[in-house]
Write a protein that holds these residues in place. Structure first.
Motif, mmCIF file in Angstrom:
data_model
loop_
_atom_site.group_PDB
_atom_site.id
_atom_site.type_symbol
_atom_site.label_atom_id
_atom_site.label_comp_id
_atom_site.label_asym_id
_atom_site.label_seq_id
_atom_site.Cartn_x
_atom_site.Cartn_y
_atom_site.Cartn_z
ATOM 1 N N CYS A 31 -10.730 -38.274 -50.334
ATOM 2 C CA CYS A 31 -10.386 -39.461 -51.132
ATOM 3 C C CYS A 31 -11.528 -39.705 -52.100
ATOM 4 O O CYS A 31 -12.588 -40.192 -51.708
ATOM 5 N N ILE A 32 -11.305 -39.345 -53.344
ATOM 6 C CA ILE A 32 -12.353 -39.343 -54.350
ATOM 7 C C ILE A 32 -12.895 -40.746 -54.650
ATOM 8 O O ILE A 32 -14.027 -40.914 -55.102
ATOM 9 N N VAL A 33 -12.101 -41.776 -54.355
ATOM 10 C CA VAL A 33 -12.489 -43.139 -54.716
ATOM 11 C C VAL A 33 -13.140 -43.886 -53.552
ATOM 12 O O VAL A 33 -14.230 -44.469 -53.704
ATOM 13 N N TYR A 34 -12.513 -43.852 -52.375
ATOM 14 C CA TYR A 34 -12.967 -44.715 -51.288
ATOM 15 C C TYR A 34 -13.714 -44.001 -50.157
ATOM 16 O O TYR A 34 -14.324 -44.666 -49.320
ATOM 17 N N ASN A 35 -13.670 -42.661 -50.132
ATOM 18 C CA ASN A 35 -14.350 -41.949 -49.044
ATOM 19 C C ASN A 35 -14.791 -40.575 -49.528
ATOM 20 O O ASN A 35 -14.598 -39.568 -48.851
ATOM 21 N N LYS A 36 -15.413 -40.553 -50.668
ATOM 22 C CA LYS A 36 -15.718 -39.312 -51.381
ATOM 23 C C LYS A 36 -16.606 -38.373 -50.565
ATOM 24 O O LYS A 36 -17.615 -38.786 -49.990
ATOM 25 N N ASP A 37 -16.190 -37.116 -50.515
ATOM 26 C CA ASP A 37 -16.988 -36.020 -49.951
ATOM 27 C C ASP A 37 -17.338 -36.198 -48.478
ATOM 28 O O ASP A 37 -18.305 -35.606 -47.991
ATOM 29 N N VAL A 38 -16.562 -36.986 -47.743
ATOM 30 C CA VAL A 38 -16.879 -37.240 -46.340
ATOM 31 C C VAL A 38 -16.753 -35.973 -45.497
ATOM 32 O O VAL A 38 -17.359 -35.857 -44.426
ATOM 33 N N PHE A 39 -15.983 -34.981 -45.991
ATOM 34 C CA PHE A 39 -15.795 -33.736 -45.243
ATOM 35 C C PHE A 39 -16.627 -32.580 -45.806
ATOM 36 O O PHE A 39 -16.422 -31.424 -45.413
ATOM 37 N N ASN A 40 -17.552 -32.871 -46.697
ATOM 38 C CA ASN A 40 -18.285 -31.805 -47.368
ATOM 39 C C ASN A 40 -19.072 -30.905 -46.419
ATOM 40 O O ASN A 40 -19.336 -29.748 -46.726
ATOM 41 N N ASP A 41 -19.455 -31.428 -45.255
ATOM 42 C CA ASP A 41 -20.235 -30.619 -44.315
ATOM 43 C C ASP A 41 -19.501 -29.359 -43.892
ATOM 44 O O ASP A 41 -20.118 -28.359 -43.549
ATOM 45 N N PHE A 42 -18.154 -29.417 -43.889
ATOM 46 C CA PHE A 42 -17.402 -28.218 -43.507
ATOM 47 C C PHE A 42 -16.298 -27.855 -44.498
ATOM 48 O O PHE A 42 -15.722 -26.751 -44.393
ATOM 49 N N ALA A 43 -15.996 -28.735 -45.457
ATOM 50 C CA ALA A 43 -14.856 -28.491 -46.345
ATOM 51 C C ALA A 43 -15.228 -28.500 -47.821
ATOM 52 O O ALA A 43 -14.334 -28.550 -48.670
ATOM 53 N N ALA A 44 -16.514 -28.423 -48.138
ATOM 54 C CA ALA A 44 -16.893 -28.333 -49.539
ATOM 55 C C ALA A 44 -16.332 -27.046 -50.141
ATOM 56 O O ALA A 44 -16.226 -26.026 -49.446
ATOM 57 N N PRO A 45 -15.946 -27.083 -51.419
ATOM 58 C CA PRO A 45 -15.368 -25.876 -52.031
ATOM 59 C C PRO A 45 -16.278 -24.656 -51.935
ATOM 60 O O PRO A 45 -15.809 -23.529 -51.851
ATOM 61 N N LYS A 46 -17.585 -24.871 -51.929
ATOM 62 C CA LYS A 46 -18.538 -23.770 -51.807
ATOM 63 C C LYS A 46 -19.686 -24.189 -50.886
ATOM 64 O O LYS A 46 -20.123 -25.339 -50.900
ATOM 65 N N GLY A 47 -20.148 -23.248 -50.083
ATOM 66 C CA GLY A 47 -21.352 -23.481 -49.293
ATOM 67 C C GLY A 47 -21.143 -23.994 -47.895
ATOM 68 O O GLY A 47 -22.116 -24.180 -47.158
ATOM 69 N N ALA A 48 -19.886 -24.237 -47.484
ATOM 70 C CA ALA A 48 -19.633 -24.785 -46.140
ATOM 71 C C ALA A 48 -18.955 -23.773 -45.220
ATOM 72 O O ALA A 48 -18.604 -24.111 -44.096
ATOM 73 N N GLU A 49 -18.802 -22.537 -45.691
ATOM 74 C CA GLU A 49 -18.047 -21.538 -44.930
ATOM 75 C C GLU A 49 -18.640 -21.278 -43.551
ATOM 76 O O GLU A 49 -17.911 -21.008 -42.589
ATOM 77 N N ASP A 50 -19.963 -21.336 -43.439
ATOM 78 C CA ASP A 50 -20.606 -21.038 -42.155
ATOM 79 C C ASP A 50 -20.328 -22.091 -41.090
ATOM 80 O O ASP A 50 -20.614 -21.862 -39.907
ATOM 81 N N ARG A 51 -19.778 -23.211 -41.497
ATOM 82 C CA ARG A 51 -19.484 -24.290 -40.534
ATOM 83 C C ARG A 51 -17.983 -24.421 -40.276
ATOM 84 O O ARG A 51 -17.519 -25.435 -39.777
ATOM 85 N N GLN A 52 -17.252 -23.367 -40.624
ATOM 86 C CA GLN A 52 -15.802 -23.326 -40.394
ATOM 87 C C GLN A 52 -15.476 -22.243 -39.369
ATOM 88 O O GLN A 52 -15.903 -21.099 -39.519
ATOM 89 N N LEU A 53 -14.732 -22.605 -38.340
ATOM 90 C CA LEU A 53 -14.228 -21.641 -37.365
ATOM 91 C C LEU A 53 -12.729 -21.471 -37.611
ATOM 92 O O LEU A 53 -11.927 -22.291 -37.169
#
Length: 343
Positions: free
Chosen positions: A205-227
């Motif tokens: 949610c870009i307005v009210y909860n921006k990037d809250v999932f970035n630790d594992f769901a960022a478009p780049k750089g979070a692959e190592d934290r995905q199973l």
């Protein structure tokens, strides 16, 4: 597999003439495109497809898919979907909901559509916030979330949609996130499951909860934290350098290092989608010490609700004459003739 004759379509065949109206940058755009791209690959027929939604940002979905659609009332989409499927079991029913719509006011309805095992695909968009009603905390919001209704931070323990679904008796549980290239594969697996297929989709949610999932769901750089789970494959992540093993003493999962690719020596578990106990453990894995479990966590079909209802109807009707007039005249009835008493 759905008993609908596959046809050939393109992405354009599933796009409507309606202006897509979400906030710029909303994860819903990516989910919509993933669905529209997946439907042609499934051989789905717009004339036999129904999208049903409740209330919320995600619930605008039926306007944007060129098929039949019902934009219903808050939390009650499962009730409408059940009626649609019972009226015509051959229809391909998709139910679109959100963490507020499906886990709060609609939690009761979500539970029953899962335990009944209605043959449908349930896509729950989880952005951990109420977006349409301007940013209140939702049942899945993390502790400490600040919002108009929790200005000092939420003290609630968040609900886990997948744990809820497993507890309700769901026979298919999966996870994905909005911008993932793997999301179409998750959608395909849900479609081919005969019964209620529950898919939690983490959505930014870009307005009210921006990037809250970035630790594992960022478009780049979070692959190592995905199973990313695959049936029959070892549970490896971080480019195969780590894996998930079973701690036999505590009967819990643990992260192990994989040396020189020898995952067997490290005790890494091979994923079995029919293992409900391991599915519970995967759902409950705390993110941080563990990666985020994604893909199909559990898939173990059983007979569907509508199949049981249809069989019951056929049994009840066997050997009986379909005569409505006779049925209405049965029991305490009388005929008023001319000259009879006034009524």
């Amino acid at each position: 597999m759905n008993a609908i004759t596959p046809i050939t379509t393109t992405l354009k065949d599933w796009e409507t003439d309606q202006e897509v109206r979400w906030c710029p940058g909303c994860g819903d755009y990516a989910i919509l495109k993933a669905v529209q791209r997946t439907l042609p690959e499934l051989g789905a027929d717009p004339a036999n497809t129904v999208f049903v939604s409740g209330i919320g940002c995600s619930s605008r979905f039926p306007y944007y898919v060129e098929s039949y659609g019902f934009h219903t009332i808050h939390g009650r989409a499962p009730a409408f979907a059940t009626g649609i499927k019972l009226a015509n079991p051959q229809l391909d029913v998709w139910l679109v909901t959100g963490d507020g719509d499906g886990m709060s006011i609609g939690g009761n309805h979500t539970m029953h559509v899962l335990r009944r095992n209605l043959d449908c695909q349930i896509l729950l968009f989880n952005n951990e916030i109420y977006g349409l009603t301007k940013g209140q905390y939702s049942p899945t919001s993390r502790q400490g979330t600040t919002s108009p209704t929790t200005p000092l931070g939420s003290v609630d323990r968040p609900a886990s949609p997948c744990a809820f679904a497993l507890g309700a008796g769901a026979r298919f549980i999966a996870r994905g996130f909005d911008v993932s290239k793997e999301l179409p594969n998750v959608l395909k697996a849900a479609y081919h499951h005969k019964g209620a297929a529950f898919v939690e989709i983490f959505q930014n949610c870009i307005v009210y909860n921006k990037d809250v999932f970035n630790d594992f769901a960022a478009p780049k750089g979070a692959e190592d934290r995905q199973l990313w789970l695959a049936n029959g494959e070892p549970m490896l992540f971080a480019k195969g350098t780590q894996g998930i093993a079973l701690d036999t003493e505590k009967l819990t999962l643990k992260v192990v290092d994989v040396i020189d690719g020898d995952w067997q020596a490290a005790g890494v578990i091979v994923h079995d989608v029919t293992n409900r106990s391991i599915a519970h453990m995967l759902v409950e894995m705390p993110f941080g010490p563990f990666p985020m479990a994604l893909g199909v966590l559990y898939d173990d079909p059983r007979p569907t609700f509508e199949a049981a209802v249809m069989a019951e109807r056929e049994k009840a009707a066997a050997g009986k004459e379909p005569n409505l007039a006779k049925l209405l005249a049965k029991g305490q009835t009388w005929t008023v003739t001319e000259g009879g008493p006034e009524l």
